[in-house]
Design an enzyme around this catalytic site. Structure first.
Site, PDB file in Angstrom:
ATOM      1  N   GLU A  21       0.827  -1.111   0.063  1.00  0.00           N
ATOM      2  CA  GLU A  21       0.021   0.045  -0.097  1.00  0.00           C
ATOM      3  C   GLU A  21       0.863   1.395  -0.102  1.00  0.00           C
ATOM      4  O   GLU A  21       0.560   2.255   0.209  1.00  0.00           O
ATOM      5  CB  GLU A  21      -0.830  -0.143   1.292  1.00  0.00           C
ATOM      6  CG  GLU A  21      -1.892  -1.211   1.041  1.00  0.00           C
ATOM      7  CD  GLU A  21      -2.840  -1.116   2.232  1.00  0.00           C
ATOM      8  OE1 GLU A  21      -4.078  -1.648   1.931  1.00  0.00           O
ATOM      9  OE2 GLU A  21      -2.308  -0.979   3.451  1.00  0.00           O
TER      10      GLU A  21
ATOM     11  N   TYR B  79     -10.859  18.024  21.027  1.00  0.00           N
ATOM     12  CA  TYR B  79      -9.493  17.274  20.520  1.00  0.00           C
ATOM     13  C   TYR B  79      -9.708  16.619  19.209  1.00  0.00           C
ATOM     14  O   TYR B  79      -8.735  16.415  18.403  1.00  0.00           O
ATOM     15  CB  TYR B  79      -8.990  16.324  21.649  1.00  0.00           C
ATOM     16  CG  TYR B  79      -8.161  17.323  22.807  1.00  0.00           C
ATOM     17  CD1 TYR B  79      -6.820  17.626  22.442  1.00  0.00           C
ATOM     18  CD2 TYR B  79      -8.635  17.428  24.076  1.00  0.00           C
ATOM     19  CE1 TYR B  79      -6.258  18.626  23.535  1.00  0.00           C
ATOM     20  CE2 TYR B  79      -8.135  18.503  25.059  1.00  0.00           C
ATOM     21  CZ  TYR B  79      -7.078  18.767  24.637  1.00  0.00           C
ATOM     22  OH  TYR B  79      -6.260  19.745  25.611  1.00  0.00           O
TER      23      TYR B  79
END
Length: 219
Positions: A80, A126
């Protein structure tokens, strides 16, 4: 490892292997799944080799590629590798890429009723700060080069992507930044699925906009 490897490259090799071990030991990947990469000062890349476990990486056997993605030395890179190259080429400020098959993020990637433009809701500050928005890249078989083209369509606007029925790909300005964002994504996916079916008090569009303006992506 090439004999001419610089001290900077040696540090990056050690950091990449240390990150791989940490990710594996904490159950964020399993078997030989997942792959990591970092951009070298000369514009090339270090990547984890194909078929390798992130928990048992050897700094001397990491794949070293040139700026065009051609193998220079080390073991053959992850199959990949094109995902990583696509992220780097579409995001010039990106210096590291983390691709995982982490359980909770992958679980979200197979859900039927999600917003493909932004898969997870803004549950925490966050998450918004480290991910922003998360598009779902349509399914392509692992290793299929068509997946690289699909990733390119999103990577210019997003440093974090979720591959349908596969897992997350996250870029960052450094290995630690990419890893922090990938872990924030995994934690938010777990939170989302834990709360699934319950009414949630998400951040408002105004709160999200304020956070994005205050903490723009550094990748």
């Amino acid at each position: 490892m090439a004999a001419a490897a610089t001290a900077s490259e040696s540090r990056l090799r050690d950091q990449l292997c240390g990150l791989g071990a940490s990710i594996f030991d904490r159950g964020l990947t399993h078997g030989s799944t997942g792959n990591l990469s970092v951009r070298l000062p000369d514009g090339g890349y270090l990547m984890t080799p194909t078929g390798s476990s992130l928990g048992a990486l050897d700094p001397s056997r990491l794949s070293r590629l040139d700026a065009q993605g051609r193998l220079l030395d080390g073991d053959a890179p992850t199959k990949e590798s094109f995902l990583h190259i696509a992220m780097y080429e579409e995001r010039p400020r990106c210096n590291a890429v983390v691709h995982l098959h982490s359980t909770w993020s992958t679980a979200v990637s197979v859900l039927d009723e999600v917003d493909p433009d932004d898969v997870l809701p803004p549950l925490t500050a966050y998450y918004v700060m480290r991910i922003g928005s998360l598009p779902l890249v349509p399914y392509h078989a692992p290793g299929d080069l068509s997946l690289a083209q699909a990733v390119r369509r999103y990577a210019g606007r997003h440093h974090a992507l979720l591959l349908a029925n596969h897992g997350p790909v996250v870029g960052g300005s450094s290995l630690s930044a990419a890893a922090d964002a990938a872990e924030e994504l995994e934690a938010t996916a777990r939170l989302h699925l834990t709360l699934h079916g319950r009414v949630c008090r998400c951040l408002t569009p105004e709160q999200v906009a304020e956070l994005k303006a205050k903490f723009p992506s550094n990748c």
